[in-house]
Scaffold this motif. Sequence first.
Motif, short mmCIF file in Angstrom:
data_model
loop_
_atom_site.label_atom_id
_atom_site.label_comp_id
_atom_site.label_asym_id
_atom_site.label_seq_id
_atom_site.Cartn_x
_atom_site.Cartn_y
_atom_site.Cartn_z
N TYR A 177 0.26 2.47 -8.80
CA TYR A 177 1.16 2.57 -9.94
C TYR A 177 1.25 1.21 -10.62
CZ TYR A 177 4.31 1.17 -6.17
OH TYR A 177 4.88 0.53 -5.09
N GLY A 178 1.70 1.24 -11.84
CA GLY A 178 1.69 0.02 -12.64
C GLY A 178 0.30 -0.16 -13.23
N LYS A 179 -0.20 -1.36 -13.21
CA LYS A 179 -1.54 -1.65 -13.72
C LYS A 179 -2.55 -1.24 -12.64
CE LYS A 179 -4.39 -5.39 -15.48
NZ LYS A 179 -4.51 -6.84 -15.56
N ASP A 234 2.12 -3.00 4.59
CA ASP A 234 1.92 -4.10 3.64
C ASP A 234 0.84 -5.10 4.06
OD1 ASP A 234 3.81 -3.08 1.94
OD2 ASP A 234 5.43 -4.33 2.72
N VAL A 235 0.56 -5.18 5.35
CA VAL A 235 -0.47 -6.11 5.79
C VAL A 235 -1.78 -5.41 6.14
CG1 VAL A 235 1.14 -7.90 6.56
CG2 VAL A 235 0.40 -6.14 8.16
N GLY A 236 -1.85 -4.09 5.88
CA GLY A 236 -3.10 -3.36 6.07
C GLY A 236 -3.26 -2.66 7.40
N ARG A 237 -2.21 -2.63 8.21
CA ARG A 237 -2.30 -1.92 9.49
C ARG A 237 -2.00 -0.44 9.29
NH1 ARG A 237 2.04 -5.58 12.34
NH2 ARG A 237 3.01 -4.67 10.53
N LYS A 240 0.76 -4.45 -3.49
CA LYS A 240 2.19 -4.25 -3.66
C LYS A 240 2.49 -2.98 -4.45
CE LYS A 240 3.33 -9.13 -3.61
NZ LYS A 240 3.62 -10.28 -4.45
N ASN A 241 1.56 -2.58 -5.30
CA ASN A 241 1.77 -1.41 -6.17
C ASN A 241 0.93 -0.23 -5.74
OD1 ASN A 241 3.65 -2.67 -7.93
ND2 ASN A 241 1.97 -3.80 -8.83
N SER A 242 0.82 -0.06 -4.44
CA SER A 242 0.05 1.08 -3.94
C SER A 242 0.72 1.67 -2.71
CB SER A 242 -1.38 0.66 -3.62
OG SER A 242 -1.40 -0.20 -2.50
N ASN A 302 -4.57 -13.02 -6.57
CA ASN A 302 -3.31 -12.54 -7.14
C ASN A 302 -3.40 -11.08 -7.56
OD1 ASN A 302 -1.98 -14.96 -6.72
ND2 ASN A 302 -2.48 -15.76 -8.75
N ARG A 303 -4.55 -10.69 -8.13
CA ARG A 303 -4.72 -9.29 -8.55
C ARG A 303 -4.77 -8.37 -7.33
NH1 ARG A 303 -3.47 -4.96 -10.90
NH2 ARG A 303 -5.17 -3.58 -11.45
#
Length: 158
Positions: free
Chosen positions: A147-149, A61-64, A20-22, A13-14
Motif C-alpha cells: 500500500y502507498g507507493k 518486520d525483520v523478515g522472519r 513498512k508498507n507491506s 530507503n526504498r
Amino acid sequence: MMQEGKSMLEIINRLDELRKNSLFMFTLSDLNFIVRNKKLSAPAGFIANLLGIKPIMWVDDVGRVIPRDKIRKIERSINHMAETAIAHIGNKDAFIYMVDTSMGFFTDDFKELLANEYGLRDVPVIPVSTVSLANHGPTGVGLGVYYGKVPRIVKYLK
C-alpha cells in the motif's frame, strides 16, 4: 534503481519503505511439513491436525516467518486473511496479490471470496515454490499487500 543511477542509500530507503508498507501472510492446510522441519512439535502437530487448526503465518518486520493466528478450518483461515488485509489497508491505495504453491487447492475459493465479499476482482495469483513459503509444504495459499507507493513491478502483475 541502480540502472537509473540511484545511490545505494536511496535503494535501501526504498526497500525499507516497501517493507513498512507491506503485509504478507499465508495459511497451510497440512501441518506435516512444519512438524518435519521442527517448527512445530509432533504432539502439537497431531493435536492441531486432529482439531483442524490452521496457522496463519506472517512475515514480520525483520523478515522472519512467524505464526500469528491459529484458526480452526482452512476456510476460516482464508476468511481471516482477507479480513485482516482489508482492515490493514483501510482507505489507502493498495495492490493485493495472492500466492499459491501451484497446487491450486484453495486459490479459486480464495479468489471467489475476495471478489464476492470484498469486491476485489482480478487479484493476480503468483505461483511460488514451497521454498518461497519457507518450506512449509505444498498446500499453502497466501495473501500479500503493498500500500502507498507500490513497487514498480506491480504494473507487470496486473
